[in-house]
Scaffold this active site. Structure first.
Site, short mmCIF file in Angstrom:
data_model
loop_
_atom_site.label_atom_id
_atom_site.label_comp_id
_atom_site.label_asym_id
_atom_site.label_seq_id
_atom_site.Cartn_x
_atom_site.Cartn_y
_atom_site.Cartn_z
N GLY A 175 5.58 1.38 8.48
CA GLY A 175 6.92 1.40 9.11
C GLY A 175 7.62 2.78 9.24
O GLY A 175 6.75 3.88 8.95
N SER A 176 8.90 3.00 9.24
CA SER A 176 9.43 3.99 9.71
C SER A 176 9.72 5.02 8.03
O SER A 176 9.58 4.21 7.30
CB SER A 176 10.88 3.77 10.30
OG SER A 176 11.69 3.23 9.27
N ALA A 177 9.72 6.04 8.36
CA ALA A 177 10.26 7.02 7.11
C ALA A 177 11.19 6.44 6.40
O ALA A 177 11.36 6.62 4.99
CB ALA A 177 10.00 8.41 7.45
N THR A 178 11.95 6.28 7.22
CA THR A 178 13.74 5.85 6.60
C THR A 178 13.40 4.55 5.76
O THR A 178 14.09 4.52 4.45
CB THR A 178 14.53 5.42 7.68
OG1 THR A 178 14.51 6.24 8.44
CG2 THR A 178 16.14 5.14 7.30
N THR A 179 12.64 3.48 6.38
CA THR A 179 12.58 2.39 5.38
C THR A 179 11.58 2.71 4.19
O THR A 179 11.99 2.19 3.13
CB THR A 179 12.13 1.21 6.24
OG1 THR A 179 12.71 1.09 7.46
CG2 THR A 179 11.86 0.12 5.55
N GLY A 180 10.63 3.71 4.34
CA GLY A 180 9.71 3.73 3.28
C GLY A 180 10.71 4.56 2.25
O GLY A 180 10.41 4.20 0.96
N GLU A 206 2.93 3.63 4.60
CA GLU A 206 2.39 4.19 5.58
C GLU A 206 3.44 4.46 6.53
O GLU A 206 4.20 3.69 7.15
CB GLU A 206 1.40 3.52 6.34
CG GLU A 206 0.42 2.88 5.42
CD GLU A 206 -0.54 3.74 4.59
OE1 GLU A 206 -0.86 4.79 5.02
OE2 GLU A 206 -0.93 3.39 3.49
N CYS A 241 2.18 5.83 15.70
CA CYS A 241 2.79 6.75 14.52
C CYS A 241 1.90 8.15 14.81
O CYS A 241 2.48 9.00 14.51
CB CYS A 241 2.37 6.10 13.33
SG CYS A 241 0.63 5.66 13.02
P1 NAD Z 1 10.83 -0.15 10.33
O1 NAD Z 1 10.64 0.70 9.05
O2 NAD Z 1 12.04 -0.54 11.00
O3 NAD Z 1 10.09 -1.77 9.77
C1 NAD Z 1 9.14 -1.78 9.26
C2 NAD Z 1 9.21 -3.19 8.44
O4 NAD Z 1 10.15 -3.08 7.35
C3 NAD Z 1 9.79 -4.39 9.22
O5 NAD Z 1 9.29 -5.36 8.87
C4 NAD Z 1 11.16 -4.53 8.75
O6 NAD Z 1 11.90 -5.68 9.10
C5 NAD Z 1 11.18 -4.14 7.23
N1 NAD Z 1 12.28 -3.53 6.76
C6 NAD Z 1 13.27 -2.66 7.52
N2 NAD Z 1 14.20 -2.15 6.67
C7 NAD Z 1 14.13 -2.71 5.52
C8 NAD Z 1 14.66 -2.39 4.15
N3 NAD Z 1 15.65 -1.87 4.06
N4 NAD Z 1 13.83 -2.96 3.08
C9 NAD Z 1 12.72 -3.76 3.27
N5 NAD Z 1 12.13 -3.91 4.37
C10 NAD Z 1 12.72 -3.60 5.64
O7 NAD Z 1 9.62 0.27 11.26
P2 NAD Z 1 9.09 -0.31 12.94
O8 NAD Z 1 10.28 0.17 13.49
O9 NAD Z 1 9.05 -1.78 12.95
O10 NAD Z 1 7.76 0.56 13.25
C11 NAD Z 1 7.79 1.59 13.82
C12 NAD Z 1 7.68 2.84 12.76
O11 NAD Z 1 6.41 2.44 11.94
C13 NAD Z 1 7.68 3.98 13.05
O12 NAD Z 1 7.99 5.17 12.35
C14 NAD Z 1 6.15 4.46 13.14
O13 NAD Z 1 5.83 5.82 12.96
C15 NAD Z 1 5.88 3.83 11.64
N6 NAD Z 1 4.42 3.36 11.88
C16 NAD Z 1 3.43 3.98 10.76
C17 NAD Z 1 2.09 3.66 10.72
C18 NAD Z 1 1.15 4.52 9.99
O14 NAD Z 1 0.14 3.92 9.56
N7 NAD Z 1 1.66 5.53 9.36
C19 NAD Z 1 1.46 2.75 11.72
C20 NAD Z 1 2.34 2.40 12.67
C21 NAD Z 1 3.69 2.36 12.63
#
Ligand code: NAD
Length: 477
Positions: A209-214, A232, A268
């Site tokens: 997911g996103s860097a902020t959530t990570g 990731e 991504c």
């Molecule tokens: P996101 O971070 O918004 O959400 C990802 C997951 O985390 C979702 O299931 C969401 O519900 C959950 N989530 C959100 N906030 C949370 C929190 N505080 N605690 C726990 N879980 C939480 O990402 P997105 O918008 O769904 O996806 C797009 C992002 O993912 C982009 O930044 C993209 O670059 C990244 N991405 C990375 C890869 C990689 O392999 N590096 C691949 C695909 C997408």
């Protein structure tokens, strides 16, 4: 009080796709408990038997491929040709994971001075998987398959924007005969994800997911360093175009367009910054623009098929438009603007923004069809610009020669560094991940095996074999 519901919608039509209860704390508890209960027997199941279940899953997905691809298309808006490739990736993941498991985390033994040295791996236990919406099947599956293969039990929380795809995938596992409790799905948004991530009963978390959530998850895991956390995340990926021969301009434009706009920029690894040689920028931009103007943006089932669909929803479209507005307001020039094709719908035109003179160029990920052009005078400046980011997912060079590519390779701080290929072209049998804000050194794909199991090193002999060679008196004191 009635339990809150989660709904998902077709981004193209607004039609409801899925509806179900949001998993509350009790539901998360129950899912983790089910996984805990199922884990020991699965971990003790012989590898061949675990592989047999994975193979049945592969067959079930093959058999349901058309329905699966259609559902991903409806829930994400991605073109059908593309979602078919996503389903093919889900199928292919099984073989890749079996090979990687054997090569990276299999059993090895040797002998030193008559003593056996054995390396074996153990599963962690219960792993939670958090998935994004852009590849709602392939990316969670990229954690689930190797994790199950290694003997773990899973609690999956998919993106709140793509619950139907996750439910479909879980049904495929059920049809494949995966024992009860090994894959549990909890539906919900960030709150559900936080509850799962913080649950005492999990042994680790595999996140895409996103860097902020990570980063938020990393903070949440600060007090549990014993738990595995694989992150990731996104990128602000540079693509350098340098010394391209006249004859290669059209192919270069195609690679740029693929890098920037595939999946409506919702990959991504998409290029976000196109770094051009100032003296040749006008000609290169002309070729790119010619191609952009021919790209079909449309709905998943349109005939002819579109190059790209909408972004995931109107909120994402609004965020992207605001991001581009900022670039332009601070001095950028919209060579091709980011426009909504249909009022009230998230179909966006591919944007090409010359941001060389933007005073404010935030080092953030614009996760959509937006490519920023940055013109530079020489290759040193190109390298400096490429690395001028806290992210480190993908980078690329088009043109140049081996020596120039070697310079990029050596200078680059990215986990995927391509030459004369799109930034978003990644081999499925290679490791995949980034550094900086893009990942925590736990790459996925071929290296996913590494974070799904932990190594145990043993020295073994059939009978006690011991003596003290040094430091003994010859007689008892
Ligand atoms: P996101 O971070 O918004 O959400 C990802 C997951 O985390 C979702 O299931 C969401 O519900 C959950 N989530 C959100 N906030 C949370 C929190 N505080 N605690 C726990 N879980 C939480 O990402 P997105 O918008 O769904 O996806 C797009 C992002 O993912 C982009 O930044 C993209 O670059 C990244 N991405 C990375 C890869 C990689 O392999 N590096 C691949 C695909 C997408």
């Amino acid at each position: 009080m009635p339990q809150p519901e989660l709904l998902s919608f077709d981004p193209c039509t607004g039609d409801e796709i899925w509806r179900g209860p949001v998993a509350d704390a009790a539901a998360v508890d129950a899912a983790v408990a089910a996984a805990r209960a199922a884990f020991p027997a699965w971990a003790a199941t012989p590898l061949d038997a675990r592989i047999a279940v994975l193979r049945r899953f592969q067959e079930v997905v093959r058999g349901a491929a058309d329905d699966f691809a259609a559902l991903i298309a409806r829930e994400t808006g991605k073109p059908l040709w593309e979602t078919k490739t996503e389903v093919a990736s889900v199928v292919a993941k099984v073989d890749i994971s079996i090979t990687a498991h054997a090569e990276r985390t299999g059993e090895r033994s040797g002998e030193v001075a008559g003593i056996r040295q054995v390396l074996r791996h153990k599963p962690h236990g219960v792993l939670s998987v958090l998935g994004p919406y852009n590849f709602p099947a392939h990316l969670p599956n990229g954690h689930i398959v190797p994790a199950l293969l290694a003997g773990n039990a899973i609690v999956l929380k998919p993106s709140e924007l793509t619950p139907a795809v996750a439910a479909f995938m879980a049904d495929c596992w059920r049809a494949a005969g995966l024992p009860e409790g090994l894959l549990n799905v909890v539906q919900g948004a960030g709150d559900t994800g936080r509850a799962l991530a913080g649950h005492d009963g999990i042994d680790g978390l595999l996140f895409t997911g996103s860097a902020t959530t990570g980063a938020a998850l990393h903070r949440q895991f600060a007090d549990t360093p014993h738990k595995i956390l694989a992150l990731e995340m996104g990128g602000n990926n540079p693509l350098i175009v340098w010394d391209v021969a006249e004859a290669d301009l059209a192919a270069t434009a195609a690679l740029i367009v693929q890098s920037g706009y595939l999946s409506a920029g919702q990959r991504c690894t998409c290029a976000r910054r196109l770094i051009l040689q100032d003296s040749k920028a006008v000609e290169m931009i002309a070729h790119v623009v010619e191609l952009i103007d021919r790209l079909i943006v449309g709905a998943p089932f349109d005939d002819p098929q579109p190059f790209m669909g909408p972004v995931i929803d109107n909120a994402a479209a609004d965020r992207l438009i605001a991001g581009v507005d900022k670039l332009v307001a601070s001095g950028g020039h919209a060579i091709r603007p980011l426009k909504r094709l249909v009022e009230g719908k998230p179909f966006l035109t591919p944007a090409l923004i010359d941001a060389t003179t933007s005073l404010e160029r935030p080092d953030s990920e614009l996760f959509g069809p937006v490519l920023q052009v940055i013109r530079v005078p020489d290759f040193e400046a190109a390298l400096a610009e490429a690395n001028d980011t806290r992210f480190g997912l993908s980078a690329g060079l088009i043109g140049g020669d081996q020596a120039l590519y070697d310079r990029l390779w050596a200078a680059s701080r990215a986990g995927v560094v391509n030459w004369n290929r799109p930034t978003n072209g990644a081999a499925s049998n290679a490791p995949f991940g980034g550094i900086g804000l893009s990942g925590n050194h736990r790459p996925s794909a071929y290296y996913a095996a590494d974070y799904c199991a932990w190594p145990v090193a043993s020295l073994e002999a059939d009978a006690p074999a011991g003596s003290i060679a040094t430091g003994l008196r010859s007689d008892p004191a």
